[in-house]
Write a protein that holds these residues in place. Sequence first.
Motif, PDB file in Angstrom:
ATOM      1  N   LEU A  19       0.838  -1.118   0.048  1.00  0.00           N
ATOM      2  CA  LEU A  19       0.068  -0.116  -0.148  1.00  0.00           C
ATOM      3  C   LEU A  19       0.783   1.489  -0.068  1.00  0.00           C
ATOM      4  O   LEU A  19       0.598   2.233  -0.785  1.00  0.00           O
ATOM      5  N   GLU A  23       0.870   4.027  -2.907  1.00  0.00           N
ATOM      6  CA  GLU A  23       0.467   5.427  -2.703  1.00  0.00           C
ATOM      7  C   GLU A  23       1.848   6.215  -3.285  1.00  0.00           C
ATOM      8  O   GLU A  23       1.345   7.475  -3.875  1.00  0.00           O
ATOM      9  N   ARG A  26       1.454   6.441  -7.113  1.00  0.00           N
ATOM     10  CA  ARG A  26       0.262   7.386  -7.367  1.00  0.00           C
ATOM     11  C   ARG A  26       0.775   8.941  -7.282  1.00  0.00           C
ATOM     12  O   ARG A  26       0.439   9.768  -8.310  1.00  0.00           O
ATOM     13  N   GLU A  27       1.628   9.125  -6.247  1.00  0.00           N
ATOM     14  CA  GLU A  27       2.182  10.510  -6.288  1.00  0.00           C
ATOM     15  C   GLU A  27       3.090  10.968  -6.929  1.00  0.00           C
ATOM     16  O   GLU A  27       3.194  12.165  -7.390  1.00  0.00           O
ATOM     17  N   LYS A 303       5.838   5.006   2.268  1.00  0.00           N
ATOM     18  CA  LYS A 303       5.859   6.157   1.427  1.00  0.00           C
ATOM     19  C   LYS A 303       6.748   7.293   1.712  1.00  0.00           C
ATOM     20  O   LYS A 303       7.543   7.900   0.970  1.00  0.00           O
TER      21      LYS A 303
END
Lengths: 327, 327
Positions: A19, A23, A26-27, A303
């Motif tokens: 996860l 993230e 995506r960022e 992340k």
Amino acid sequence: MIIAIDAMGGDHAPDSNVLGGLEAAREWQDTEIILVGDESRIRALLTEIPSNLKIVHTTEIIEAEDEPVKAVRRKKDASMVVAGRMVKEGNAQAMISAGNTGALMTTGLLVVGRIKGIERPALAPMIPTIDDGGTLALDLGANMDAKPEHLAQYALMGSIYRDKVHGISNPRVGLLNVGTEANKGNELTKEAYPLLEALPINFVGNVEARDVLNGVCDVLVCDGFAGNIMLKSLEGTASAMFSLLKQQFSKSLKTKIGAALLMPELRGLKSKLDYKEHGGAPLLGLNGLVLKSHGSSDAGAIKHAVRQARIAISNQLVENISKEVIQ
Amino acid sequence: MIIAIDAMGGDHAPDSNVLGGLEAAREWQDTEIILVGDESRIRALLTEIPSNLKIVHTTEIIEAEDEPVKAVRRKKDASMVVAGRMVKEGNAQAMISAGNTGALMTTGLLVVGRIKGIERPALAPMIPTIDDGGTLALDLGANMDAKPEHLAQYALMGSIYRDKVHGISNPRVGLLNVGTEANKGNELTKEAYPLLEALPINFVGNVEARDVLNGVCDVLVCDGFAGNIMLKSLEGTASAMFSLLKQQFSKSLKTKIGAALLMPELRGLKSKLDYKEHGGAPLLGLNGLVLKSHGSSDAGAIKHAVRQARIAISNQLVENISKEVIQ
């Protein structure tokens, strides 16, 4: 840039790694995230797969209780080892793992390899300080018996890291010691002192353990044994104080009301002093970027480690360390 | 029994030493207290002189900033040195000083002298623990570079001290280390481990710094460098936490009320974690009893050190250490 994540390492694997990687993908569209681990377990956690997220399937896992050297040598298809090999072969610029610390250090040494001229890589976590700046402490456990020249290399690498990754120009480098005077210490620190003085860094001299949390330096140099004693003392004292506070605060109705009024502040203080919340710790001195995330890392911590890796890669951390060492 | 007090040592000298000595003389009629220092300054503080309180006049003082070895060698009539000489010559069974720690250790070595067979004396203060039992930590700074055999001697001496002075039979002795497994540590602790195992003590193995405050051992063995790092980390973390608490608690009216309700408990916690309030630290391994009181000692702390000295003398601490070492 390409960053490999050991999907199978840590207490919350693979979930938090997968996860956190998702993230991050995506960022940061310019970054390719490679999740290394059991493909079916990884896919089961992904509702979508962005184009910059890849999976590299592996069949073995290094467990927390595995003996590091043996595990890295035998489990050639372990997610951690495969991620290390990707860095070694230039198929990734960085790897992140929340797995077995000893095994990750071994992967760094045996799979990724050292920078030429660096004798001992160092584990360099951030220690919280009350002014929130934090100090990068190294070595915190990669090598138990350091020589004066190792401490000098730690000082140089830590200084470059704070400059390149945290944007602190001319970071203050201190030597962990039992007194601030130049002639204080054991044989190791006494011999290291003049070596640190001679380096092209902002050496601020000896730093006592009691002043570390006051933020008197940006980089704290120590051997792995003393560094571990310091970090665990910090952790133990904070934890003992919180349990004593809890005990004292439940003594009477009056103290219970007082404690209730202060709860948010007490919680904030606890997380402020928790070094585990201060991001991934680089293994400095390797010929590639290896970041150790804490074993209890959640997706946010993973992340955050990707964010650190991106900055380090953009600012050519490894190349800069190589250049300084070879000079 | 006869106990000499260095009247001129410490931040509140001679007042706290003189008044502490007076209180002790009043309480224990069977003990002769000798105040060593400037007679006129001592007399000026005494409204009465009990028959068991004596003064030995000296003309010199070792200051906090004096270089230890030089000061002890040159200032032959310093109060600290004269008190040491009284112990050496059998004119006192113990000496207490709140003065310069380095100079006191030098006085111990050069004036009082070591027990035959002990290579390095050790400074052994009590570290507070959350169960209030405390742990005797040694060495906390007498020798920066210890050998495995020194650690074994510290273990033996600490064990005897806890038994004879604190009445703990079979005290648990731990080795300060980076992990609890027997094979953990640096070269020093790895070599010391089997030596401690072979001693006639209750060796409970390696102890991590974060567990020390939980009271997992009665005696904690460490080299002077690591011990100092641990103690100063403990001190620094507690002090940082109190200043952070203060800062957080003054944020709003709500938190101020909460803090006011908890004030007595917070003060109690502060003194509980303050190792300076836990009595004098013996210098173990000397051929006579030397107790270091904290520099900031008040009269109560000096009196408490006399209490410790009385128990140690009654239970023949030095003789018992000698006997065990020679065996």
